[in-house]
Write an enzyme that holds these catalytic residues in place. Structure first.
Site, PDB file in Angstrom:
ATOM      1  NE  ARG A 120      28.364 -73.915   9.476  1.00  0.00           N
ATOM      2  CZ  ARG A 120      27.165 -73.700   9.311  1.00  0.00           C
ATOM      3  NH1 ARG A 120      26.771 -72.482   9.180  1.00  0.00           N
ATOM      4  NH2 ARG A 120      26.014 -74.571   9.339  1.00  0.00           N
ATOM      5  CD  GLN A 126      31.624 -81.713   4.870  1.00  0.00           C
ATOM      6  OE1 GLN A 126      30.780 -82.678   4.849  1.00  0.00           O
ATOM      7  NE2 GLN A 126      31.643 -80.791   3.790  1.00  0.00           N
ATOM      8  CG  ASP A 129      29.242 -77.337  10.495  1.00  0.00           C
ATOM      9  OD1 ASP A 129      29.027 -76.567  11.533  1.00  0.00           O
ATOM     10  OD2 ASP A 129      29.061 -77.319   9.349  1.00  0.00           O
ATOM     11  CB  SER A 132      26.192 -78.285  10.202  1.00  0.00           C
ATOM     12  OG  SER A 132      26.413 -77.559   9.167  1.00  0.00           O
ATOM     13  CE1 TYR A 227      26.470 -69.433   7.234  1.00  0.00           C
ATOM     14  CE2 TYR A 227      28.576 -68.885   6.753  1.00  0.00           C
ATOM     15  CZ  TYR A 227      27.567 -69.685   7.469  1.00  0.00           C
ATOM     16  OH  TYR A 227      28.152 -70.228   8.674  1.00  0.00           O
TER      17      TYR A 227
HETATM   18  P1  NAD Z   1      21.963 -69.822   7.768  1.00  0.00           P
HETATM   19  O1  NAD Z   1      21.486 -70.093   9.213  1.00  0.00           O
HETATM   20  O2  NAD Z   1      23.184 -68.481   7.904  1.00  0.00           O
HETATM   21  O3  NAD Z   1      20.795 -69.156   7.044  1.00  0.00           O
HETATM   22  C1  NAD Z   1      19.506 -70.173   7.016  1.00  0.00           C
HETATM   23  C2  NAD Z   1      19.068 -69.767   5.519  1.00  0.00           C
HETATM   24  O4  NAD Z   1      18.425 -68.602   5.240  1.00  0.00           O
HETATM   25  C3  NAD Z   1      20.288 -69.746   4.377  1.00  0.00           C
HETATM   26  O5  NAD Z   1      19.764 -70.746   3.411  1.00  0.00           O
HETATM   27  C4  NAD Z   1      19.963 -68.600   3.601  1.00  0.00           C
HETATM   28  O6  NAD Z   1      20.335 -68.372   2.270  1.00  0.00           O
HETATM   29  C5  NAD Z   1      18.412 -68.036   4.006  1.00  0.00           C
HETATM   30  N1  NAD Z   1      18.134 -66.850   3.895  1.00  0.00           N
HETATM   31  C6  NAD Z   1      18.930 -65.659   4.399  1.00  0.00           C
HETATM   32  N2  NAD Z   1      18.281 -64.567   3.973  1.00  0.00           N
HETATM   33  C7  NAD Z   1      16.990 -64.867   3.264  1.00  0.00           C
HETATM   34  C8  NAD Z   1      16.017 -64.225   2.672  1.00  0.00           C
HETATM   35  N3  NAD Z   1      15.860 -62.729   2.722  1.00  0.00           N
HETATM   36  N4  NAD Z   1      15.177 -64.917   2.309  1.00  0.00           N
HETATM   37  C9  NAD Z   1      14.865 -66.200   2.139  1.00  0.00           C
HETATM   38  N5  NAD Z   1      16.059 -66.818   2.734  1.00  0.00           N
HETATM   39  C10 NAD Z   1      16.980 -66.287   3.396  1.00  0.00           C
HETATM   40  O7  NAD Z   1      22.489 -70.753   6.929  1.00  0.00           O
HETATM   41  P2  NAD Z   1      23.236 -72.247   7.574  1.00  0.00           P
HETATM   42  O8  NAD Z   1      22.050 -73.147   7.736  1.00  0.00           O
HETATM   43  O9  NAD Z   1      24.088 -71.966   8.446  1.00  0.00           O
HETATM   44  O10 NAD Z   1      23.808 -72.682   6.078  1.00  0.00           O
HETATM   45  C11 NAD Z   1      24.501 -71.784   5.359  1.00  0.00           C
HETATM   46  C12 NAD Z   1      25.131 -72.047   4.217  1.00  0.00           C
HETATM   47  O11 NAD Z   1      26.318 -72.926   4.654  1.00  0.00           O
HETATM   48  C13 NAD Z   1      24.764 -73.069   3.493  1.00  0.00           C
HETATM   49  O12 NAD Z   1      24.838 -72.443   1.931  1.00  0.00           O
HETATM   50  C14 NAD Z   1      25.161 -74.527   3.496  1.00  0.00           C
HETATM   51  O13 NAD Z   1      24.989 -75.464   2.718  1.00  0.00           O
HETATM   52  C15 NAD Z   1      26.656 -74.040   3.771  1.00  0.00           C
HETATM   53  N6  NAD Z   1      27.306 -75.088   4.832  1.00  0.00           N
HETATM   54  C16 NAD Z   1      28.176 -75.896   4.171  1.00  0.00           C
HETATM   55  C17 NAD Z   1      28.910 -76.831   4.631  1.00  0.00           C
HETATM   56  C18 NAD Z   1      29.958 -77.547   4.045  1.00  0.00           C
HETATM   57  O14 NAD Z   1      30.110 -77.156   2.784  1.00  0.00           O
HETATM   58  N7  NAD Z   1      30.429 -78.661   4.552  1.00  0.00           N
HETATM   59  C19 NAD Z   1      28.346 -77.155   6.017  1.00  0.00           C
HETATM   60  C20 NAD Z   1      27.436 -76.623   6.511  1.00  0.00           C
HETATM   61  C21 NAD Z   1      26.727 -75.471   6.076  1.00  0.00           C
END
Ligand code: NAD
Length: 382
Positions: A120, A126, A129, A132, A227
């Site tokens: 991702r 992107q 994805d 997302s 993550y």
């Molecule tokens: P996810 O669904 O795995 O988790 C959701 C959120 O829960 C995360 O922000 C995580 O830090 C938080 N979390 C986990 N344990 C926690 C706790 N104990 N207390 C509070 N918060 C907690 O995450 P997601 O939405 O799939 O995204 C994960 C990462 O991937 C992010 O950093 C996002 O920016 C990144 N991402 C990057 C790209 C890219 O670079 N193109 C694309 C998509 C996602």
């Protein structure tokens, strides 16, 4: 190459893998697009719209004639049995949650390509994805559902009949869904606070108009690939104690926190729920059979506690907004398909930074190391 869109059969699944808008691109790339009759019904797309876009409608019995079957969810065990050797299935196959289906596909000689295994953080991936795009839909819908369940206004409202205070909304977990939830709750006029264990999320939350909740216990749980890592028992206890105080003052709490491959962390304990005012709403987006972010949530159910707090744990939110969700998903899956296409066939080079990780099974073998590990007997994993 023939590409078929299958009608989804999972309960309450209303999304469809392709929408008419993307079919022209696939046809221009030399693909023949077949659509199982009725595949788009749940997303308000009649068969005729696919035909107008250049696809051919086929009966269910003909879907397995295609070289590639596009789906949203993994095939059921009955559908796996109908696939044939050499055929490819592409979808959100969840091989880390259900490695047995991956094994069944490999045994059958079916190539499995899973959108949830996409790297991702790779910028050229992107547009593909789907995790997302679907989390985005889920974050939006979570706020709409919570706002409906909350018996008051979200915005500040001054009228001749009195003034309504704005709702205090807390978003726990500031990933893709959490950011969309912040934006949506702000647009509805709520006062929004948000919290995450990855410090970089502070700026992201603030840029959308939320106030970041800072706990006295400093936790940086940034893990691999953007993550979060799992918290230690000490960090978890400190976090829960402090969050309990914040949660008590909130009208609506929306939780989205996940740790890949693990049970979701409990962020809203029964004690925290007991401190909330009657009429408050918790919406747990992380709830599944494994548990959720709220100790009292029950996946797929709405629970009203003795102190009249409603705890909602809807499953598969993107499927409840199927038209919008399918439209995003169709762009993701068609971008991946076109990316994998070379000289009219799929090129699943294991060394390619996209084709490598998304190919879960090929040539009767499981290619994904993570899935292979999950399928090993327990003693071999240790
Ligand atoms: P996810 O669904 O795995 O988790 C959701 C959120 O829960 C995360 O922000 C995580 O830090 C938080 N979390 C986990 N344990 C926690 C706790 N104990 N207390 C509070 N918060 C907690 O995450 P997601 O939405 O799939 O995204 C994960 C990462 O991937 C992010 O950093 C996002 O920016 C990144 N991402 C990057 C790209 C890219 O670079 N193109 C694309 C998509 C996602």
């Amino acid at each position: 190459m023939k590409v078929a869109i299958a009608k989804e059969t999972a309960p309450n699944e209303r999304r469809v893998a392709l929408v008419p808008e993307v079919i022209g691109k696939l046809v221009n790339a030399g693909l023949e697009v077949l659509v199982e009759s009725g595949a788009g019904e749940g997303s308000a797309i009649p068969d005729s719209a696919y035909v107008d876009a250049g696809a051919k409608v086929i009966p269910t019995s003909k879907v397995d004639d295609a070289d590639v079957v596009l789906r949203v969810q993994k095939p059921s065990s009955a559908e796996v049995k109908k696939l044939r050797s050499g055929q490819t299935v592409i979808g959100l196959l969840q091989p880390l949650i259900d490695p047995q289906t991956a094994q069944a596909l490999a045994d059958q000689g079916v190539t499995a390509v899973s959108l949830d295994a996409l790297p991702r953080t790779l910028s050229r991936a992107q547009t593909m994805d789907a995790l997302s795009s679907q989390a985005n839909v889920g974050g939006y819908k979570a706020v709409i559902i919570a706002a409906e369940a909350y018996g008051r206004y979200f915005p500040l409202l001054t009228t001749a009949a009195g003034t309504a205070k704005p709702a205090n909304v807390l978003i726990l977990g500031i990933g893709v869904a959490g950011l969309q939830a912040i934006g949506t709750a702000r647009r509805l006029g709520a006062v929004v606070r948000a919290y995450d264990v990855r410090p970089e999320t502070r700026e992201q939350a603030e840029s959308l108009g939320a106030q970041f909740v800072t706990l006295k216990t400093q936790i940086d749980a940034t893990g691999a690939g953007g993550y979060a890592r799992e918290l230690t028992p000490e960090e978890r206890a400190a976090q829960q104690a402090e969050l309990n105080e914040v949660i008590g003052g909130m009208d609506v709490v929306i939780t989205t926190a996940q740790v890949p491959g693990r049970k979701p962390p409990v962020l809203v304990t029964a004690d925290a729920v007991a401190k909330m005012k009657p009429g408050s709403v918790i919406l747990d987006m992380a709830a599944s059979a494994l548990g959720g972010n709220c100790e009292l949530s029950k996946a797929g159910e709405d629970v009203v506690t003795d102190n009249l707090v409603t705890i909602m744990a809807p499953e598969n939110l993107p499927a409840t907004m199927p038209v919008g969700a399918s439209s995003f998903y169709a762009r993701n899956i068609s971008a991946l398909l076109l990316q994998l296409l070379k000289d009219g066939a799929l090129n699943l080079d294991p060394a390619d930074e996209i084709a490598g990780p998304v190919t879960i099974t090929h040539g009767g073998e499981i290619r994904s190391d993570a899935v292979k590990k999950l399928l090993q007997p327990a003693e071999a994993k240790a």
